[in-house]
Motif scaffolding. Structure first.
Motif, PDB file in Angstrom:
ATOM      1  N   LEU A 110      10.552   9.288   1.691  1.00  0.00           N
ATOM      2  CA  LEU A 110      10.844   8.027   1.012  1.00  0.00           C
ATOM      3  C   LEU A 110       9.554   7.325   0.587  1.00  0.00           C
ATOM      4  O   LEU A 110       9.471   6.773  -0.517  1.00  0.00           O
ATOM      5  CB  LEU A 110      11.665   7.118   1.932  1.00  0.00           C
ATOM      6  N   VAL A 111       8.552   7.346   1.470  1.00  0.00           N
ATOM      7  CA  VAL A 111       7.266   6.738   1.120  1.00  0.00           C
ATOM      8  C   VAL A 111       6.664   7.438  -0.092  1.00  0.00           C
ATOM      9  O   VAL A 111       6.195   6.796  -1.041  1.00  0.00           O
ATOM     10  CB  VAL A 111       6.303   6.808   2.326  1.00  0.00           C
ATOM     11  N   GLU A 112       6.688   8.759  -0.069  1.00  0.00           N
ATOM     12  CA  GLU A 112       6.084   9.540  -1.147  1.00  0.00           C
ATOM     13  C   GLU A 112       6.795   9.309  -2.477  1.00  0.00           C
ATOM     14  O   GLU A 112       6.151   9.082  -3.511  1.00  0.00           O
ATOM     15  CB  GLU A 112       6.124  11.022  -0.777  1.00  0.00           C
ATOM     16  N   LYS A 113       8.115   9.347  -2.474  1.00  0.00           N
ATOM     17  CA  LYS A 113       8.874   9.240  -3.726  1.00  0.00           C
ATOM     18  C   LYS A 113       8.966   7.813  -4.233  1.00  0.00           C
ATOM     19  O   LYS A 113       8.929   7.580  -5.448  1.00  0.00           O
ATOM     20  CB  LYS A 113      10.279   9.816  -3.523  1.00  0.00           C
ATOM     21  N   ASN A 114       9.103   6.858  -3.331  1.00  0.00           N
ATOM     22  CA  ASN A 114       9.345   5.485  -3.763  1.00  0.00           C
ATOM     23  C   ASN A 114       8.077   4.738  -4.133  1.00  0.00           C
ATOM     24  O   ASN A 114       8.090   3.899  -5.033  1.00  0.00           O
ATOM     25  CB  ASN A 114      10.074   4.703  -2.670  1.00  0.00           C
ATOM     26  N   TYR A 115       6.993   5.017  -3.432  1.00  0.00           N
ATOM     27  CA  TYR A 115       5.782   4.227  -3.629  1.00  0.00           C
ATOM     28  C   TYR A 115       4.733   4.936  -4.486  1.00  0.00           C
ATOM     29  O   TYR A 115       3.881   4.272  -5.054  1.00  0.00           O
ATOM     30  CB  TYR A 115       5.176   3.851  -2.272  1.00  0.00           C
ATOM     31  N   ARG A 116       4.746   6.252  -4.558  1.00  0.00           N
ATOM     32  CA  ARG A 116       3.853   7.029  -5.426  1.00  0.00           C
ATOM     33  C   ARG A 116       2.433   6.458  -5.411  1.00  0.00           C
ATOM     34  O   ARG A 116       1.932   5.946  -6.413  1.00  0.00           O
ATOM     35  CB  ARG A 116       4.411   7.081  -6.848  1.00  0.00           C
ATOM     36  N   LEU A 117       1.807   6.591  -4.262  1.00  0.00           N
ATOM     37  CA  LEU A 117       0.546   5.905  -4.022  1.00  0.00           C
ATOM     38  C   LEU A 117      -0.518   6.244  -5.052  1.00  0.00           C
ATOM     39  O   LEU A 117      -1.211   5.352  -5.564  1.00  0.00           O
ATOM     40  CB  LEU A 117       0.049   6.229  -2.603  1.00  0.00           C
ATOM     41  N   LEU A 118      -0.699   7.508  -5.373  1.00  0.00           N
ATOM     42  CA  LEU A 118      -1.755   7.871  -6.317  1.00  0.00           C
ATOM     43  C   LEU A 118      -1.488   7.273  -7.698  1.00  0.00           C
ATOM     44  O   LEU A 118      -2.424   6.858  -8.395  1.00  0.00           O
ATOM     45  CB  LEU A 118      -1.882   9.392  -6.407  1.00  0.00           C
ATOM     46  N   GLU A 143      -9.058   8.754  -1.695  1.00  0.00           N
ATOM     47  CA  GLU A 143      -9.136   9.211  -0.306  1.00  0.00           C
ATOM     48  C   GLU A 143      -7.958   8.695   0.515  1.00  0.00           C
ATOM     49  O   GLU A 143      -7.484   9.382   1.428  1.00  0.00           O
ATOM     50  CB  GLU A 143     -10.460   8.781   0.311  1.00  0.00           C
ATOM     51  N   SER A 144      -7.482   7.510   0.189  1.00  0.00           N
ATOM     52  CA  SER A 144      -6.291   6.986   0.847  1.00  0.00           C
ATOM     53  C   SER A 144      -5.073   7.858   0.552  1.00  0.00           C
ATOM     54  O   SER A 144      -4.328   8.248   1.448  1.00  0.00           O
ATOM     55  CB  SER A 144      -6.034   5.552   0.378  1.00  0.00           C
ATOM     56  N   ALA A 145      -4.875   8.177  -0.730  1.00  0.00           N
ATOM     57  CA  ALA A 145      -3.751   9.024  -1.127  1.00  0.00           C
ATOM     58  C   ALA A 145      -3.876  10.428  -0.539  1.00  0.00           C
ATOM     59  O   ALA A 145      -2.884  11.044  -0.134  1.00  0.00           O
ATOM     60  CB  ALA A 145      -3.657   9.093  -2.647  1.00  0.00           C
ATOM     61  N   GLU A 146      -5.097  10.929  -0.483  1.00  0.00           N
ATOM     62  CA  GLU A 146      -5.342  12.252   0.064  1.00  0.00           C
ATOM     63  C   GLU A 146      -4.986  12.310   1.553  1.00  0.00           C
ATOM     64  O   GLU A 146      -4.377  13.277   2.025  1.00  0.00           O
ATOM     65  CB  GLU A 146      -6.817  12.611  -0.137  1.00  0.00           C
ATOM     66  N   ALA A 147      -5.348  11.257   2.294  1.00  0.00           N
ATOM     67  CA  ALA A 147      -5.037  11.209   3.719  1.00  0.00           C
ATOM     68  C   ALA A 147      -3.527  11.151   3.948  1.00  0.00           C
ATOM     69  O   ALA A 147      -3.003  11.805   4.860  1.00  0.00           O
ATOM     70  CB  ALA A 147      -5.715   9.994   4.358  1.00  0.00           C
ATOM     71  N   LEU A 148      -2.828  10.373   3.115  1.00  0.00           N
ATOM     72  CA  LEU A 148      -1.370  10.328   3.238  1.00  0.00           C
ATOM     73  C   LEU A 148      -0.770  11.697   2.967  1.00  0.00           C
ATOM     74  O   LEU A 148       0.140  12.146   3.681  1.00  0.00           O
ATOM     75  CB  LEU A 148      -0.799   9.291   2.265  1.00  0.00           C
ATOM     76  N   GLN A 149      -1.274  12.371   1.940  1.00  0.00           N
ATOM     77  CA  GLN A 149      -0.759  13.700   1.623  1.00  0.00           C
ATOM     78  C   GLN A 149      -1.053  14.684   2.756  1.00  0.00           C
ATOM     79  O   GLN A 149      -0.233  15.568   3.051  1.00  0.00           O
ATOM     80  CB  GLN A 149      -1.362  14.203   0.319  1.00  0.00           C
ATOM     81  N   THR A 177      -4.207   6.378   9.680  1.00  0.00           N
ATOM     82  CA  THR A 177      -5.179   5.288   9.758  1.00  0.00           C
ATOM     83  C   THR A 177      -6.138   5.333   8.571  1.00  0.00           C
ATOM     84  O   THR A 177      -6.457   4.302   7.967  1.00  0.00           O
ATOM     85  CB  THR A 177      -5.976   5.362  11.066  1.00  0.00           C
ATOM     86  N   GLU A 178      -6.604   6.539   8.225  1.00  0.00           N
ATOM     87  CA  GLU A 178      -7.501   6.696   7.082  1.00  0.00           C
ATOM     88  C   GLU A 178      -6.825   6.219   5.792  1.00  0.00           C
ATOM     89  O   GLU A 178      -7.452   5.544   4.964  1.00  0.00           O
ATOM     90  CB  GLU A 178      -7.909   8.166   6.940  1.00  0.00           C
ATOM     91  N   CYS A 179      -5.569   6.549   5.619  1.00  0.00           N
ATOM     92  CA  CYS A 179      -4.819   6.095   4.448  1.00  0.00           C
ATOM     93  C   CYS A 179      -4.819   4.572   4.372  1.00  0.00           C
ATOM     94  O   CYS A 179      -5.142   3.989   3.335  1.00  0.00           O
ATOM     95  CB  CYS A 179      -3.387   6.630   4.507  1.00  0.00           C
ATOM     96  N   ARG A 180      -4.498   3.958   5.467  1.00  0.00           N
ATOM     97  CA  ARG A 180      -4.389   2.492   5.501  1.00  0.00           C
ATOM     98  C   ARG A 180      -5.747   1.821   5.279  1.00  0.00           C
ATOM     99  O   ARG A 180      -5.864   0.872   4.490  1.00  0.00           O
ATOM    100  CB  ARG A 180      -3.791   2.068   6.839  1.00  0.00           C
TER     101      ARG A 180
END
Length: 232
Positions: A110-118, A143-149, A177-180
């Motif tokens: 849900l986080v990946e599809k709904n928020y599409r961080l990159l 780097e935030s998006a990479e850590a989430l992935q 934590t790195e993502c945040r």
């Protein structure tokens, strides 16, 4: 097991609209994360033209996107930060790999599809201030998006069954934590009035949800996390 039936039904329904809303903010359709150099180069090249493409029709649900596209994007990134805290709580409480995998696969999807961080980072890069900080800002964002992935991929491929092995939990929590934290770095380059407005919206929605679900006997215990910017 006490299921939060009403709450998760609400979240699932809202997620359907959020997906279309965030697609409107997307300037490209990312199937996989590119390497950092290519991503930053693309952000720099498309910066002046990375504008909101469309606004979806108003939903029948309570969710209404912010009419200001940057505030909406900042709101979605703030929700990502909140989600990383929620995911860390799942990790810290888990005792079995398969139980954690089943829970995190759904929530991270849900986080990946709904928020599409990159996509949000690519869009918001147009508003980086000062402009001379564009590379530093987008590096932090990527780097935030990479850590989430990394966390998403690990849950999908590396969590199996049985008790946790050495460093498994640490790997997940370190990437969350790195993502945040890197997202905090990226957001420091955003117009702060709009960022504060986006965060205020998150806080107000959480209060409204808490008040609603506290009175719902089918909702279970609504137990939100402390929003990460409240600790800074």
């Amino acid at each position: 097991m006490a299921l939060k039936i009403s709450f998760f039904s609400y979240i699932f329904a809202v997620s359907l609209h959020l997906t279309t809303t965030v697609l409107a903010l997307s300037v490209t359709n990312h199937q996989h994360y590119p390497n950092r150099r290519d991503a930053i180069q693309r952000i720099i090249l498309v910066g002046p033209t990375a504008t909101l493409l469309t606004q979806g029709a108003q939903p029948a649900l309570a969710y209404t996107p912010d009419p200001d596209p940057l505030r909406e994007s900042l709101y979605l990134m703030s929700r990502v930060q909140e989600a990383t805290v929620q995911q860390e709580r799942f990790v810290n409480k888990a005792t079995e790999q398969d139980v954690l995998k089943n829970k995190m696969k759904l929530t991270l999807r849900l986080v990946e599809k709904n928020y599409r961080l990159l996509d949000q980072i690519t869009f918001a890069a147009e508003y980086v201030t000062p402009a001379t900080a564009l590379v530093d800002a987008t590096t932090a964002g990527f780097e935030s998006a990479e850590a989430l992935q990394n966390a998403i991929d690990y849950v999908k491929s590396d969590l199996k069954s049985g008790p946790f092995e050495k460093d498994q939990k640490e790997y997940l929590t370190s990437n969350l934590t790195e993502c945040r934290e890197r997202l905090f770095d990226f957001l420091s380059y955003m117009p702060q009035d709009k960022l504060q407005a986006a965060r205020k919206r998150v806080e107000e929605e959480n209060v409204a949800n808490r008040d609603e679900f506290d009175g719902d006997s089918d909702a279970g215990v609504y137990n939100p996390v402390v929003l990460p910017w409240k600790n800074r």
